[in-house]
Design a protein around this motif. Structure first.
Motif, short mmCIF file in Angstrom:
data_model
loop_
_atom_site.label_atom_id
_atom_site.label_comp_id
_atom_site.label_asym_id
_atom_site.label_seq_id
_atom_site.Cartn_x
_atom_site.Cartn_y
_atom_site.Cartn_z
N ASP A 39 0.55 -0.90 -0.35
CA ASP A 39 0.18 -0.02 -0.05
C ASP A 39 0.62 1.37 -0.36
O ASP A 39 2.22 1.00 1.02
N GLY A 40 0.62 2.01 -1.19
CA GLY A 40 1.34 3.12 -1.46
C GLY A 40 2.33 3.13 -1.91
O GLY A 40 3.51 4.22 -2.39
N THR A 41 2.95 1.82 -2.20
CA THR A 41 3.74 1.45 -3.19
C THR A 41 3.71 2.06 -4.89
O THR A 41 2.64 2.15 -5.37
N LEU A 42 4.68 2.47 -5.73
CA LEU A 42 4.73 2.34 -6.62
C LEU A 42 4.89 1.15 -7.50
O LEU A 42 5.45 0.08 -7.31
N LEU A 43 3.79 -0.21 -8.38
CA LEU A 43 3.72 -1.33 -8.71
C LEU A 43 3.70 -1.13 -10.33
O LEU A 43 3.41 -0.16 -10.85
N LYS A 44 4.44 -2.31 -10.44
CA LYS A 44 4.44 -2.98 -11.66
C LYS A 44 4.68 -4.37 -12.11
O LYS A 44 4.08 -5.39 -11.60
N ALA A 45 3.56 -3.64 -12.96
CA ALA A 45 3.29 -5.68 -13.64
C ALA A 45 4.25 -5.91 -14.93
O ALA A 45 4.88 -5.35 -15.21
N VAL A 46 4.23 -7.38 -15.44
CA VAL A 46 5.36 -7.88 -15.81
C VAL A 46 4.82 -7.44 -17.52
O VAL A 46 6.20 -7.68 -17.92
N SER A 47 3.57 -7.80 -17.76
CA SER A 47 3.88 -6.99 -19.17
C SER A 47 2.02 -6.37 -19.39
O SER A 47 1.13 -7.12 -18.47
#
Length: 286
Positions: free
Chosen positions: A262-270
């Motif tokens: 929570d509160g982070t910058l998230l990244k999806a694989v593609s």
């Protein structure tokens, strides 16, 4: 599946924008009154403390300058010096601040104002800063509680926007603002927050309180769903090489026991489809 791209603890991360020229992802921590940027090649995160809350911003034709929508005013921010050149005062009513915003496909900055009081009042409006004249006009759209999701179809002919409190994403013809209609409705208690549009014209929307990001077809039906490890994802963006990576900001505000996500910058694989370059505001200093 999402992983943590930047382990920040934003109270209210929002408005992520990808700059292909600097290979950086910019976003705002609204309640922390700061701008952040992650350089994707080394994942180093920079922070710029600001004198006011930053609701939204736009990339410009100058690599070292952003157009910013602060609480009370819009202006150009110099990244190298940390100086702010005011342009115009916020057009919102007393007790409001600038919220979500994005450039349309012609490079005009379309943004919203939101009531900051409690309980929140339905006095939120949508506005446009004209790139040619640097004048602000209020758009003929209904007043809302929590304005979000400002984005545009690839050809610029459709504008998407939402009232998060009502759980509906709307759209209209643009720039005429005709044919205003409901694009999609959310489920249960989750709220539609920020959105972006990919190269196929599909709309990606973050579901505040729903722990997911939903991709909608241009007809408003659900195409696919990505589960978020953060309870309050706030806004997705497609960036990185070939605009093929889906990032999403998130928030910790209001959570009694926030998780590590929570509160982070998230990244999806593609992503299913690549994104589009952000339209840039052409700098004209008064």
């Amino acid at each position: 599946m999402f992983t943590i791209a930047a382990d920040v603890k934003n109270e209210l991360g929002e408005c992520p924008l990808w700059c292909e020229n600097t290979r950086s992802l910019y976003w705002t921590n609204i309640k922390g009154s700061e701008l952040l940027a992650m350089q994707v090649d080394n994942h180093v995160v920079r922070h710029w403390p600001l004198p006011e809350k930053l609701g939204s911003f736009a990339l410009t034709d100058k690599a070292d300058m952003l157009l910013m929508g602060m609480v009370t005013q819009l202006g150009f921010y110099h990244l190298n010096t940390g100086t702010f050149n005011p342009l115009v005062a916020s057009p919102g009513a007393p007790g409001t601040r600038i919220n979500d915003g994005r450039c349309d496909r012609s490079g005009n900055f379309v943004f919203s104002t939101i009531h900051e009081g409690s309980p929140i009042q339905p006095v939120g409006k949508f506005h446009r800063l004209n790139a040619d004249t640097l004048e602000v006009e209020t758009l003929a759209l209904p007043d809302v509680y929590i304005p979000n999701s400002i984005c545009f179809s690839p050809d610029g002919g459709t504008m998407y926007y939402t009232d998060s409190k009502l759980g509906r994403i709307f759209c209209c013809d643009y720039p005429s603002l005709k044919n205003q209609r409901v694009f999609a409705e959310t489920e249960g208690s989750e709220e539609p927050d920020g959105s972006c549009v990919d190269a196929e014209g599909y709309v990606w929307n973050a579901k505040w309180g729903g722990s997911r990001v939903v991709r909608y077809r241009p007809d408003g039906t659900v195409d696919s769903i990505l589960t978020s490890p953060a309870a309050q994802p706030t806004c997705p963006v497609l960036g990185g090489d070939n605009f093929a990576t889906l990032y999403c900001t998130s928030a910790r505000v209001g959570l009694s026991a926030p998780s590590e996500y929570d509160g982070t910058l998230l990244k999806a694989v593609s992503a299913v489809a690549p994104g589009l370059p952000e339209s840039r505001f052409v700098v004209k200093l008064r």
